[in-house]
Scaffold this motif. Structure first.
Motif, mmCIF file in Angstrom:
data_model
loop_
_atom_site.group_PDB
_atom_site.id
_atom_site.type_symbol
_atom_site.label_atom_id
_atom_site.label_comp_id
_atom_site.label_asym_id
_atom_site.label_seq_id
_atom_site.Cartn_x
_atom_site.Cartn_y
_atom_site.Cartn_z
ATOM 1 N N GLY A 194 0.836 -1.198 0.000
ATOM 2 C CA GLY A 194 0.000 0.000 0.000
ATOM 3 C C GLY A 194 0.866 1.240 0.000
ATOM 4 N N THR A 195 0.258 2.363 0.382
ATOM 5 C CA THR A 195 0.916 3.661 0.266
ATOM 6 C C THR A 195 0.435 4.585 1.376
ATOM 7 N N ILE A 196 1.352 5.342 1.941
ATOM 8 C CA ILE A 196 0.940 6.523 2.722
ATOM 9 C C ILE A 196 1.317 7.745 1.893
ATOM 10 N N GLN A 197 0.452 8.751 1.893
ATOM 11 C CA GLN A 197 0.764 9.924 1.077
ATOM 12 C C GLN A 197 2.034 10.597 1.582
ATOM 13 N N ASN A 198 2.090 11.000 2.845
ATOM 14 C CA ASN A 198 3.351 11.368 3.499
ATOM 15 C C ASN A 198 4.105 12.467 2.752
ATOM 16 N N ASP A 199 3.404 13.327 2.049
ATOM 17 C CA ASP A 199 4.027 14.363 1.218
ATOM 18 C C ASP A 199 3.754 15.717 1.857
ATOM 19 N N ILE A 200 4.652 16.144 2.730
ATOM 20 C CA ILE A 200 4.388 17.347 3.510
ATOM 21 C C ILE A 200 4.633 18.631 2.719
ATOM 22 N N LEU A 201 5.531 18.607 1.737
ATOM 23 C CA LEU A 201 5.844 19.844 1.021
ATOM 24 C C LEU A 201 4.634 20.384 0.283
ATOM 25 N N LYS A 202 3.838 19.497 -0.316
ATOM 26 C CA LYS A 202 2.654 19.998 -1.023
ATOM 27 C C LYS A 202 1.606 20.539 -0.059
ATOM 28 N N GLU A 203 1.683 20.152 1.231
ATOM 29 C CA GLU A 203 0.774 20.749 2.215
ATOM 30 C C GLU A 203 1.101 22.228 2.409
ATOM 31 N N TYR A 204 2.382 22.550 2.457
ATOM 32 C CA TYR A 204 2.773 23.955 2.579
ATOM 33 C C TYR A 204 2.419 24.739 1.320
#
Length: 558
Positions: A194-204
Protein backbone atom coordinates in the motif's frame (compact mmCIF):
# COMPACT_ATOMS: atom_id res chain seq x y z
CA UNK A 1 13.38 8.90 -36.77
CA UNK A 2 12.26 10.29 -40.15
CA UNK A 3 13.98 10.90 -43.47
CA UNK A 4 14.95 14.59 -43.36
CA UNK A 5 14.30 15.13 -47.05
CA UNK A 6 10.80 13.75 -46.58
CA UNK A 7 10.27 15.95 -43.53
CA UNK A 8 11.27 19.02 -45.55
CA UNK A 9 8.82 18.09 -48.30
CA UNK A 10 6.05 17.54 -45.76
CA UNK A 11 6.73 20.94 -44.18
CA UNK A 12 6.62 22.66 -47.55
CA UNK A 13 3.41 20.82 -48.48
CA UNK A 14 1.84 21.75 -45.14
CA UNK A 15 2.65 25.43 -45.67
CA UNK A 16 1.13 25.25 -49.16
CA UNK A 17 -1.98 23.55 -47.72
CA UNK A 18 -2.29 26.26 -45.04
CA UNK A 19 -2.03 29.05 -47.60
CA UNK A 20 -4.24 27.58 -50.33
CA UNK A 21 -6.85 25.58 -48.42
CA UNK A 22 -6.98 26.52 -44.75
CA UNK A 23 -6.63 30.28 -45.19
CA UNK A 24 -9.66 30.51 -47.50
CA UNK A 25 -11.88 28.52 -45.15
CA UNK A 26 -10.77 30.53 -42.11
CA UNK A 27 -11.32 33.83 -43.90
CA UNK A 28 -14.85 32.75 -44.81
CA UNK A 29 -15.98 30.92 -41.70
CA UNK A 30 -13.44 31.79 -39.00
CA UNK A 31 -12.36 29.45 -36.18
CA UNK A 32 -13.82 28.85 -32.75
CA UNK A 33 -10.99 30.68 -30.97
CA UNK A 34 -8.42 33.34 -31.79
CA UNK A 35 -5.74 31.09 -30.29
CA UNK A 36 -5.83 27.43 -29.30
CA UNK A 37 -3.76 26.50 -26.25
CA UNK A 38 -3.56 23.79 -23.61
CA UNK A 39 -4.04 24.52 -19.90
CA UNK A 40 -0.30 25.22 -19.75
CA UNK A 41 -0.58 27.89 -22.46
CA UNK A 42 1.18 25.67 -24.99
CA UNK A 43 -0.03 26.66 -28.45
CA UNK A 44 -1.92 23.93 -30.30
CA UNK A 45 -1.28 23.92 -34.05
CA UNK A 46 -4.04 23.13 -36.49
CA UNK A 47 -2.21 20.02 -37.71
CA UNK A 48 0.79 17.97 -36.60
CA UNK A 49 3.10 16.11 -38.95
CA UNK A 50 6.47 14.32 -38.69
CA UNK A 51 8.09 17.79 -38.89
CA UNK A 52 7.08 18.52 -35.28
CA UNK A 53 8.99 15.50 -33.98
CA UNK A 54 11.68 15.19 -36.66
CA UNK A 55 14.56 15.32 -34.15
CA UNK A 56 13.17 12.57 -31.90
CA UNK A 57 15.28 9.50 -31.35
CA UNK A 58 12.93 6.57 -30.82
CA UNK A 59 15.22 4.39 -28.70
CA UNK A 60 16.56 7.32 -26.65
CA UNK A 61 13.35 9.31 -26.14
CA UNK A 62 10.66 6.62 -26.19
CA UNK A 63 12.13 3.14 -25.92
CA UNK A 64 9.93 0.26 -24.89
CA UNK A 65 7.55 -0.24 -21.95
CA UNK A 66 9.41 -1.40 -18.87
CA UNK A 67 12.70 0.04 -20.10
CA UNK A 68 14.47 3.38 -19.56
CA UNK A 69 13.30 6.13 -20.02
CA UNK A 70 9.87 4.53 -19.39
CA UNK A 71 8.02 7.06 -21.58
CA UNK A 72 5.71 4.32 -22.83
CA UNK A 73 5.10 2.71 -19.44
CA UNK A 74 6.88 1.37 -16.39
CA UNK A 75 6.04 -2.32 -16.94
CA UNK A 76 6.66 -4.49 -20.02
CA UNK A 77 3.03 -5.60 -20.43
CA UNK A 78 1.24 -2.69 -18.71
CA UNK A 79 -2.56 -3.20 -18.73
CA UNK A 80 -2.37 -6.21 -21.07
CA UNK A 81 -1.05 -8.12 -18.07
CA UNK A 82 -3.53 -6.80 -15.53
CA UNK A 83 -5.64 -3.71 -15.15
CA UNK A 84 -4.68 -0.84 -12.88
CA UNK A 85 -5.74 -1.01 -9.23
CA UNK A 86 -9.28 0.36 -8.92
CA UNK A 87 -8.97 2.24 -5.67
CA UNK A 88 -11.98 4.34 -4.66
CA UNK A 89 -11.17 6.97 -2.03
CA UNK A 90 -13.65 6.50 0.82
CA UNK A 91 -14.22 7.10 4.49
CA UNK A 92 -16.66 9.06 6.63
CA UNK A 93 -18.11 9.12 10.12
CA UNK A 94 -16.81 6.44 12.44
CA UNK A 95 -14.64 3.43 11.72
CA UNK A 96 -17.76 1.23 11.78
CA UNK A 97 -19.46 3.26 9.04
CA UNK A 98 -16.36 3.33 6.86
CA UNK A 99 -15.73 -0.39 7.32
CA UNK A 100 -19.19 -1.05 5.85
CA UNK A 101 -18.42 1.19 2.84
CA UNK A 102 -15.07 -0.59 2.22
CA UNK A 103 -16.72 -4.00 2.27
CA UNK A 104 -19.41 -2.72 -0.11
CA UNK A 105 -16.79 -1.42 -2.55
CA UNK A 106 -14.81 -4.67 -2.41
CA UNK A 107 -18.01 -6.58 -3.14
CA UNK A 108 -18.58 -4.33 -6.18
CA UNK A 109 -15.19 -5.25 -7.64
CA UNK A 110 -12.84 -2.61 -6.22
CA UNK A 111 -9.30 -4.01 -6.06
CA UNK A 112 -7.69 -1.71 -3.48
CA UNK A 113 -8.69 0.49 -0.56
CA UNK A 114 -8.09 4.22 -0.24
CA UNK A 115 -8.72 5.74 3.17
CA UNK A 116 -10.04 9.28 3.60
CA UNK A 117 -9.44 10.69 7.10
CA UNK A 118 -11.39 13.52 8.69
CA UNK A 119 -9.74 16.92 9.23
CA UNK A 120 -9.00 16.47 12.96
CA UNK A 121 -7.13 13.26 12.17
CA UNK A 122 -5.24 14.95 9.32
CA UNK A 123 -3.96 17.72 11.59
CA UNK A 124 -3.25 15.53 14.60
CA UNK A 125 -6.17 16.20 16.96
CA UNK A 126 -8.35 13.67 18.74
CA UNK A 127 -12.11 13.85 18.29
CA UNK A 128 -12.58 15.36 21.77
CA UNK A 129 -10.30 18.34 21.07
CA UNK A 130 -11.98 21.77 20.99
CA UNK A 131 -10.77 22.41 17.43
CA UNK A 132 -12.35 19.14 16.25
CA UNK A 133 -15.87 20.18 17.16
CA UNK A 134 -18.22 19.89 14.18
CA UNK A 135 -15.57 18.29 11.96
CA UNK A 136 -15.47 14.75 13.34
CA UNK A 137 -16.14 12.24 10.54
CA UNK A 138 -17.25 14.93 8.08
CA UNK A 139 -14.76 14.66 5.19
CA UNK A 140 -13.35 11.29 6.15
CA UNK A 141 -13.19 8.72 8.92
CA UNK A 142 -12.24 9.69 12.48
CA UNK A 143 -9.24 7.72 13.77
CA UNK A 144 -8.18 8.50 17.32
CA UNK A 145 -6.36 5.32 18.28
CA UNK A 146 -5.45 1.77 17.34
CA UNK A 147 -8.92 0.75 18.57
CA UNK A 148 -10.49 2.69 15.68
CA UNK A 149 -8.02 1.24 13.19
CA UNK A 150 -8.89 -2.29 14.34
CA UNK A 151 -12.56 -1.62 13.61
CA UNK A 152 -11.79 0.11 10.29
CA UNK A 153 -10.13 -3.04 8.92
CA UNK A 154 -12.22 -5.62 10.73
CA UNK A 155 -12.82 -8.58 8.42
CA UNK A 156 -10.45 -7.18 5.75
CA UNK A 157 -7.29 -9.32 5.40
CA UNK A 158 -4.34 -6.94 5.13
CA UNK A 159 -2.18 -9.49 3.33
CA UNK A 160 -4.74 -9.67 0.51
CA UNK A 161 -5.68 -5.98 0.05
CA UNK A 162 -3.52 -3.03 -0.97
CA UNK A 163 -4.34 0.07 1.09
CA UNK A 164 -3.63 3.71 0.34
CA UNK A 165 -3.93 6.24 3.17
CA UNK A 166 -4.24 9.93 2.37
CA UNK A 167 -2.42 11.21 5.43
CA UNK A 168 0.58 13.53 5.65
CA UNK A 169 1.69 15.27 8.84
CA UNK A 170 0.71 12.31 11.10
CA UNK A 171 1.52 9.68 8.43
CA UNK A 172 4.02 7.88 10.67
CA UNK A 173 1.36 7.36 13.35
CA UNK A 174 -1.31 6.02 10.98
CA UNK A 175 1.27 3.71 9.37
CA UNK A 176 2.16 2.37 12.82
CA UNK A 177 -1.53 1.78 13.57
CA UNK A 178 -1.87 -0.13 10.28
CA UNK A 179 1.19 -2.23 11.17
CA UNK A 180 -0.28 -2.97 14.60
CA UNK A 181 -3.56 -4.16 13.05
CA UNK A 182 -1.55 -6.41 10.74
CA UNK A 183 0.34 -7.83 13.69
CA UNK A 184 -2.94 -8.61 15.46
CA UNK A 185 -4.17 -10.33 12.27
CA UNK A 186 -0.99 -12.41 12.20
CA UNK A 187 0.20 -10.75 8.97
CA UNK A 188 3.95 -10.16 8.73
CA UNK A 189 5.10 -6.70 7.67
CA UNK A 190 6.76 -8.00 4.52
CA UNK A 191 3.31 -8.96 3.20
CA UNK A 192 1.82 -5.48 3.59
CA UNK A 193 1.32 -3.50 0.39
CA UNK A 194 0.00 0.00 0.00
CA UNK A 195 0.92 3.66 0.27
CA UNK A 196 0.94 6.52 2.72
CA UNK A 197 0.76 9.92 1.08
CA UNK A 198 3.35 11.37 3.50
CA UNK A 199 4.03 14.36 1.22
CA UNK A 200 4.39 17.35 3.51
CA UNK A 201 5.84 19.84 1.02
CA UNK A 202 2.65 20.00 -1.02
CA UNK A 203 0.77 20.75 2.22
CA UNK A 204 2.77 23.95 2.58
CA UNK A 205 2.15 24.72 -1.10
CA UNK A 206 -1.52 23.96 -1.65
CA UNK A 207 -3.43 21.90 0.90
CA UNK A 208 -2.74 23.19 4.40
CA UNK A 209 -2.98 20.09 6.62
CA UNK A 210 0.50 20.51 8.05
CA UNK A 211 1.47 20.39 11.72
CA UNK A 212 5.23 20.73 12.18
CA UNK A 213 7.76 23.05 10.48
CA UNK A 214 9.56 21.76 7.36
CA UNK A 215 12.82 20.56 8.95
CA UNK A 216 11.32 18.14 11.52
CA UNK A 217 8.63 17.13 9.02
CA UNK A 218 11.29 16.12 6.51
CA UNK A 219 13.14 14.24 9.27
CA UNK A 220 10.01 12.17 9.97
CA UNK A 221 9.71 11.38 6.26
CA UNK A 222 13.30 10.16 6.01
CA UNK A 223 12.79 8.09 9.18
CA UNK A 224 9.84 6.41 7.44
CA UNK A 225 11.99 5.79 4.34
CA UNK A 226 14.69 4.14 6.45
CA UNK A 227 12.33 2.04 8.58
CA UNK A 228 10.25 0.78 5.67
CA UNK A 229 13.26 -0.05 3.50
CA UNK A 230 14.25 -2.54 6.21
CA UNK A 231 10.86 -3.73 7.46
CA UNK A 232 8.10 -3.09 4.86
CA UNK A 233 9.68 -3.91 1.50
CA UNK A 234 6.37 -3.78 -0.43
CA UNK A 235 5.14 -0.52 1.08
CA UNK A 236 5.22 2.76 -0.86
CA UNK A 237 6.69 5.16 1.67
CA UNK A 238 5.47 8.34 0.01
CA UNK A 239 3.02 9.41 -2.67
CA UNK A 240 4.54 12.59 -4.02
CA UNK A 241 1.42 14.46 -4.90
CA UNK A 242 0.65 16.82 -7.73
CA UNK A 243 -3.07 16.28 -7.30
CA UNK A 244 -3.65 19.04 -4.75
CA UNK A 245 -1.24 21.38 -6.55
CA UNK A 246 -3.41 21.02 -9.67
CA UNK A 247 -6.63 21.40 -7.67
CA UNK A 248 -5.29 24.71 -6.32
CA UNK A 249 -5.11 26.04 -9.89
CA UNK A 250 -1.76 24.88 -11.33
CA UNK A 251 -1.40 24.06 -15.00
CA UNK A 252 -0.37 20.61 -16.25
CA UNK A 253 3.25 21.80 -16.61
CA UNK A 254 3.27 23.30 -13.10
CA UNK A 255 1.73 20.14 -11.65
CA UNK A 256 4.58 18.02 -13.02
CA UNK A 257 7.31 20.57 -12.27
CA UNK A 258 6.36 21.21 -8.65
CA UNK A 259 5.62 17.55 -7.95
CA UNK A 260 8.97 16.41 -9.30
CA UNK A 261 10.61 19.36 -7.54
CA UNK A 262 9.22 18.01 -4.27
CA UNK A 263 10.45 14.55 -5.24
CA UNK A 264 13.97 15.90 -5.79
CA UNK A 265 13.89 17.53 -2.35
CA UNK A 266 12.86 14.28 -0.65
CA UNK A 267 15.55 12.28 -2.45
CA UNK A 268 18.24 14.81 -1.55
CA UNK A 269 17.18 14.86 2.11
CA UNK A 270 17.22 11.06 2.29
CA UNK A 271 20.68 10.86 0.71
CA UNK A 272 21.97 13.53 3.15
CA UNK A 273 20.56 11.42 5.99
CA UNK A 274 22.84 8.59 4.85
CA UNK A 275 20.43 6.45 2.83
CA UNK A 276 21.49 4.88 -0.45
CA UNK A 277 19.26 6.00 -3.30
CA UNK A 278 18.57 2.45 -4.49
CA UNK A 279 17.49 1.43 -0.97
CA UNK A 280 14.50 3.78 -0.84
CA UNK A 281 13.80 5.12 -4.36
CA UNK A 282 12.06 1.95 -5.64
CA UNK A 283 9.28 2.57 -3.08
CA UNK A 284 8.64 6.20 -4.02
CA UNK A 285 5.32 6.68 -5.76
CA UNK A 286 3.44 9.64 -7.21
CA UNK A 287 -0.12 10.94 -7.28
CA UNK A 288 -1.44 13.00 -10.18
CA UNK A 289 -4.62 14.76 -11.21
CA UNK A 290 -6.52 13.89 -14.38
CA UNK A 291 -8.07 17.06 -15.76
CA UNK A 292 -10.28 17.77 -18.75
CA UNK A 293 -7.83 18.31 -21.63
CA UNK A 294 -7.53 14.62 -22.47
CA UNK A 295 -4.54 14.69 -24.83
CA UNK A 296 -2.56 17.14 -22.71
CA UNK A 297 -3.09 14.87 -19.71
CA UNK A 298 -1.83 11.82 -21.61
CA UNK A 299 1.25 13.76 -22.72
CA UNK A 300 1.76 15.01 -19.16
CA UNK A 301 1.92 11.49 -17.72
CA UNK A 302 4.34 10.34 -20.43
CA UNK A 303 6.60 13.38 -19.94
CA UNK A 304 6.62 12.96 -16.15
CA UNK A 305 7.84 9.36 -16.47
CA UNK A 306 10.65 10.32 -18.81
CA UNK A 307 11.83 13.31 -16.74
CA UNK A 308 11.88 11.32 -13.48
CA UNK A 309 13.79 8.45 -15.05
CA UNK A 310 16.46 10.83 -16.33
CA UNK A 311 16.70 12.65 -12.99
CA UNK A 312 17.14 9.47 -11.01
CA UNK A 313 19.72 8.00 -13.38
CA UNK A 314 21.70 11.09 -14.33
CA UNK A 315 21.41 13.33 -11.27
CA UNK A 316 21.22 10.84 -8.41
CA UNK A 317 23.17 7.96 -9.92
CA UNK A 318 20.49 5.33 -9.38
CA UNK A 319 21.53 1.93 -10.69
CA UNK A 320 18.35 -0.05 -10.03
CA UNK A 321 15.81 0.43 -12.87
CA UNK A 322 13.04 0.35 -10.24
CA UNK A 323 14.51 3.52 -8.75
CA UNK A 324 13.92 5.25 -12.09
CA UNK A 325 10.28 4.19 -12.50
CA UNK A 326 7.66 6.84 -11.89
CA UNK A 327 4.73 4.75 -10.66
CA UNK A 328 1.62 6.80 -10.02
CA UNK A 329 -1.93 6.82 -8.74
CA UNK A 330 -4.43 9.11 -10.47
CA UNK A 331 -7.60 10.75 -9.23
CA UNK A 332 -10.05 12.51 -11.49
CA UNK A 333 -10.35 16.25 -10.94
CA UNK A 334 -12.54 17.29 -8.03
CA UNK A 335 -12.23 20.91 -9.12
CA UNK A 336 -13.84 20.05 -12.47
CA UNK A 337 -17.03 18.75 -10.83
CA UNK A 338 -19.98 21.13 -10.99
CA UNK A 339 -22.92 21.50 -8.65
CA UNK A 340 -24.95 22.61 -11.67
CA UNK A 341 -26.32 19.72 -13.73
CA UNK A 342 -24.31 17.22 -11.64
CA UNK A 343 -25.10 14.26 -13.91
CA UNK A 344 -22.77 15.90 -16.46
CA UNK A 345 -19.96 15.01 -14.06
CA UNK A 346 -20.29 11.36 -15.06
CA UNK A 347 -19.10 12.31 -18.57
CA UNK A 348 -16.32 14.51 -17.19
CA UNK A 349 -15.06 11.74 -14.94
CA UNK A 350 -15.16 9.25 -17.82
CA UNK A 351 -12.94 11.46 -20.00
CA UNK A 352 -10.52 12.13 -17.14
CA UNK A 353 -10.33 8.42 -16.27
CA UNK A 354 -9.68 7.61 -19.92
CA UNK A 355 -6.78 10.10 -19.93
CA UNK A 356 -5.27 8.39 -16.88
CA UNK A 357 -5.59 4.95 -18.46
CA UNK A 358 -4.18 6.06 -21.82
CA UNK A 359 -1.37 7.76 -19.88
CA UNK A 360 -0.45 4.49 -18.15
CA UNK A 361 -1.60 4.92 -14.54
CA UNK A 362 -0.97 2.15 -11.98
CA UNK A 363 -3.95 3.00 -9.81
CA UNK A 364 -7.09 5.10 -10.27
CA UNK A 365 -9.85 6.74 -8.26
CA UNK A 366 -12.85 8.07 -10.15
CA UNK A 367 -14.84 10.83 -8.46
CA UNK A 368 -18.55 10.42 -7.90
CA UNK A 369 -20.88 12.75 -9.76
CA UNK A 370 -22.42 14.19 -6.57
CA UNK A 371 -19.20 15.24 -4.83
CA UNK A 372 -19.69 18.93 -5.63
CA UNK A 373 -22.75 18.68 -3.39
CA UNK A 374 -21.63 16.38 -0.57
CA UNK A 375 -20.14 13.02 0.28
CA UNK A 376 -20.91 10.37 -2.36
CA UNK A 377 -23.84 7.98 -1.94
CA UNK A 378 -23.53 4.24 -2.53
CA UNK A 379 -25.21 4.66 -5.93
CA UNK A 380 -22.84 7.39 -7.12
CA UNK A 381 -19.79 5.48 -5.84
CA UNK A 382 -20.95 2.41 -7.77
CA UNK A 383 -21.30 4.45 -10.99
CA UNK A 384 -17.80 5.86 -10.47
CA UNK A 385 -16.36 2.37 -10.04
CA UNK A 386 -18.35 1.03 -13.00
CA UNK A 387 -16.79 3.82 -15.12
CA UNK A 388 -13.37 2.28 -14.54
CA UNK A 389 -14.65 -1.24 -15.14
CA UNK A 390 -16.28 -0.29 -18.45
CA UNK A 391 -13.07 1.38 -19.66
CA UNK A 392 -11.11 -1.72 -18.62
CA UNK A 393 -13.38 -4.40 -20.00
CA UNK A 394 -15.42 -2.85 -22.83
CA UNK A 395 -13.48 -0.04 -24.50
CA UNK A 396 -10.49 -1.94 -25.90
CA UNK A 397 -8.10 0.94 -25.11
CA UNK A 398 -5.86 -1.26 -22.94
CA UNK A 399 -5.43 -4.07 -25.46
CA UNK A 400 -2.23 -2.44 -26.72
CA UNK A 401 0.38 -0.54 -24.70
CA UNK A 402 0.56 3.27 -24.99
CA UNK A 403 -1.95 3.40 -27.88
CA UNK A 404 -1.40 7.14 -28.45
CA UNK A 405 2.37 6.73 -28.72
CA UNK A 406 3.50 7.83 -32.16
CA UNK A 407 0.73 10.41 -32.51
CA UNK A 408 2.47 13.45 -33.97
CA UNK A 409 0.52 15.72 -31.60
CA UNK A 410 0.92 13.62 -28.45
CA UNK A 411 4.65 13.13 -29.01
CA UNK A 412 5.19 16.84 -29.78
CA UNK A 413 3.17 17.81 -26.71
CA UNK A 414 5.08 15.33 -24.53
CA UNK A 415 8.33 16.96 -25.67
CA UNK A 416 7.00 20.48 -25.05
CA UNK A 417 5.77 19.65 -21.57
CA UNK A 418 9.16 18.12 -20.73
CA UNK A 419 10.92 21.26 -21.99
CA UNK A 420 8.70 23.60 -19.94
CA UNK A 421 8.99 21.44 -16.80
CA UNK A 422 12.78 21.47 -17.05
CA UNK A 423 12.72 25.29 -17.19
CA UNK A 424 10.82 25.34 -13.89
CA UNK A 425 13.17 22.78 -12.31
CA UNK A 426 16.19 24.83 -13.34
CA UNK A 427 14.68 27.97 -11.76
CA UNK A 428 13.85 26.06 -8.56
CA UNK A 429 17.42 24.75 -8.45
CA UNK A 430 18.76 28.30 -8.80
CA UNK A 431 16.60 29.31 -5.81
CA UNK A 432 18.23 26.62 -3.66
CA UNK A 433 15.71 23.82 -4.04
CA UNK A 434 12.03 23.26 -3.50
CA UNK A 435 11.96 24.03 0.22
CA UNK A 436 13.57 27.42 -0.42
CA UNK A 437 11.20 28.11 -3.34
CA UNK A 438 8.21 27.35 -1.09
CA UNK A 439 9.56 29.55 1.72
CA UNK A 440 10.01 32.39 -0.77
CA UNK A 441 6.42 32.00 -1.94
CA UNK A 442 7.50 31.38 -5.54
CA UNK A 443 5.54 28.17 -6.01
CA UNK A 444 2.39 29.51 -4.36
CA UNK A 445 2.50 32.68 -6.46
CA UNK A 446 2.87 30.74 -9.70
CA UNK A 447 -0.18 28.63 -8.85
CA UNK A 448 -2.23 31.66 -7.78
CA UNK A 449 -1.45 33.43 -11.06
CA UNK A 450 -2.56 30.40 -13.08
CA UNK A 451 -5.75 30.00 -11.05
CA UNK A 452 -6.60 33.69 -11.48
CA UNK A 453 -5.94 33.58 -15.22
CA UNK A 454 -8.19 30.53 -15.65
CA UNK A 455 -11.01 32.06 -13.60
CA UNK A 456 -10.90 35.22 -15.70
CA UNK A 457 -11.11 33.09 -18.85
CA UNK A 458 -14.19 31.30 -17.47
CA UNK A 459 -15.86 34.57 -16.56
CA UNK A 460 -15.16 35.93 -20.06
CA UNK A 461 -16.49 32.68 -21.58
CA UNK A 462 -13.17 32.05 -23.27
CA UNK A 463 -13.26 28.74 -21.39
CA UNK A 464 -16.61 26.98 -21.57
CA UNK A 465 -17.90 24.91 -18.65
CA UNK A 466 -21.07 23.17 -19.77
CA UNK A 467 -23.96 23.95 -17.48
CA UNK A 468 -22.09 26.73 -15.66
CA UNK A 469 -21.31 29.54 -18.10
CA UNK A 470 -23.09 28.08 -21.15
CA UNK A 471 -25.90 25.58 -21.78
CA UNK A 472 -27.57 26.54 -18.51
CA UNK A 473 -30.97 25.17 -17.45
CA UNK A 474 -33.57 27.02 -15.40
CA UNK A 475 -34.29 24.26 -12.90
CA UNK A 476 -32.02 21.57 -11.46
CA UNK A 477 -32.92 17.96 -10.77
CA UNK A 478 -33.02 17.02 -7.09
CA UNK A 479 -30.04 14.83 -6.16
CA UNK A 480 -29.93 12.66 -3.05
CA UNK A 481 -27.09 13.90 -0.81
CA UNK A 482 -25.35 11.82 1.84
CA UNK A 483 -25.29 13.59 5.20
CA UNK A 484 -23.17 12.44 8.14
CA UNK A 485 -25.29 11.90 11.25
CA UNK A 486 -24.11 14.39 13.94
CA UNK A 487 -24.70 11.64 16.52
CA UNK A 488 -21.64 9.86 15.11
CA UNK A 489 -19.43 12.57 16.60
CA UNK A 490 -21.02 12.08 20.01
CA UNK A 491 -20.47 8.32 19.82
CA UNK A 492 -16.87 8.75 18.66
CA UNK A 493 -16.06 11.00 21.63
CA UNK A 494 -17.73 8.56 24.02
CA UNK A 495 -15.66 5.67 22.61
CA UNK A 496 -12.50 7.72 23.07
CA UNK A 497 -13.41 8.48 26.69
CA UNK A 498 -13.97 4.79 27.40
CA UNK A 499 -10.66 3.88 25.79
CA UNK A 500 -8.76 6.33 27.97
CA UNK A 501 -10.52 5.03 31.10
CA UNK A 502 -9.75 1.38 30.36
CA UNK A 503 -6.14 1.40 29.03
CA UNK A 504 -2.96 1.03 31.11
CA UNK A 505 -2.06 4.68 31.64
CA UNK A 506 1.40 3.90 33.05
CA UNK A 507 2.32 2.13 29.80
CA UNK A 508 0.95 5.05 27.78
CA UNK A 509 2.98 7.57 29.79
CA UNK A 510 6.17 5.53 29.39
CA UNK A 511 5.60 5.15 25.65
CA UNK A 512 4.96 8.87 25.16
CA UNK A 513 8.15 9.64 27.12
CA UNK A 514 10.09 7.39 24.72
CA UNK A 515 8.60 9.25 21.75
CA UNK A 516 9.64 12.58 23.29
CA UNK A 517 13.21 11.39 23.88
CA UNK A 518 13.53 10.09 20.33
CA UNK A 519 12.18 13.39 18.94
CA UNK A 520 14.68 15.35 21.03
CA UNK A 521 17.53 13.18 19.78
CA UNK A 522 18.39 11.62 16.44
CA UNK A 523 17.01 8.08 16.78
CA UNK A 524 14.49 6.86 14.23
CA UNK A 525 11.03 7.90 15.41
CA UNK A 526 9.06 4.97 13.99
CA UNK A 527 9.89 2.27 16.62
CA UNK A 528 8.85 4.40 19.65
CA UNK A 529 5.70 5.62 17.85
CA UNK A 530 4.84 2.00 17.06
CA UNK A 531 5.19 1.04 20.72
CA UNK A 532 3.01 4.00 21.77
CA UNK A 533 0.31 3.04 19.28
CA UNK A 534 0.25 -0.56 20.54
CA UNK A 535 -0.55 0.53 24.13
CA UNK A 536 -3.37 2.73 22.76
CA UNK A 537 -1.78 6.14 23.05
CA UNK A 538 -3.96 8.34 20.87
CA UNK A 539 -3.10 10.18 17.72
CA UNK A 540 -3.62 13.50 19.49
CA UNK A 541 -1.38 12.52 22.40
CA UNK A 542 1.49 11.44 20.16
CA UNK A 543 1.15 14.55 17.97
CA UNK A 544 0.95 16.63 21.14
CA UNK A 545 4.35 15.34 22.27
CA UNK A 546 5.84 16.05 18.85
CA UNK A 547 4.29 19.54 18.85
CA UNK A 548 6.04 20.26 22.15
CA UNK A 549 9.41 19.22 20.71
CA UNK A 550 9.14 20.42 17.11
CA UNK A 551 6.72 23.33 17.39
CA UNK A 552 3.95 24.16 14.89
CA UNK A 553 4.32 25.62 11.42
CA UNK A 554 2.88 29.09 10.86
CA UNK A 555 2.32 29.87 7.20
CA UNK A 556 3.67 33.18 5.93
CA UNK A 557 1.24 35.42 4.09
CA UNK A 558 2.02 35.14 0.38
Amino acid sequence: MFDLDQVKKISEKKEEWNQTKVKKVVERFGERKEKFTTSSDIEVKNLYTPAEIADMNYLKDLGFPGEFPFTRGVYPTMHRGRTWTMRQYAGFGTAEESNKRYKYLLEQGQTGLSVAFDLPTQIGYDSDHDLAQGEVGKVGVAIDSLADMEVLFDGIPLDKVSTSMTINAPAAILLCMYMAVAEKQGVSFDKLSGTIQNDILKEYIARGTYIFPPTPSLRIITDIFEFCSKNLPRWNTISISGYHIREAGATAVQEVAFTLGNGIEYVERAIKAGLDVDDFAPRLSFFFNAQMNLLEEVAKFRAARRIWAKLMKERFGAKNPKSMMLRFHTQTAGSALTAQQPMNNIIRVTLQALAAVLGGTQSLHTNSFDEALGLPTEESVRIALRTQQIIAHESGVIDTIDPLGGSYYVEALTNQIEEEVMKYLKKIEEMGGMAKAIEAGFVQNEIQESAYKYQRAVEAQKEIIVGVNQFIVDSEEEIEILKVDPELEVRQIQKLKELKNNRDQAKVDAALKAVREAAQGTDNLIPPIYEAVKVYATLGEICGVLREVFGEYQAALI
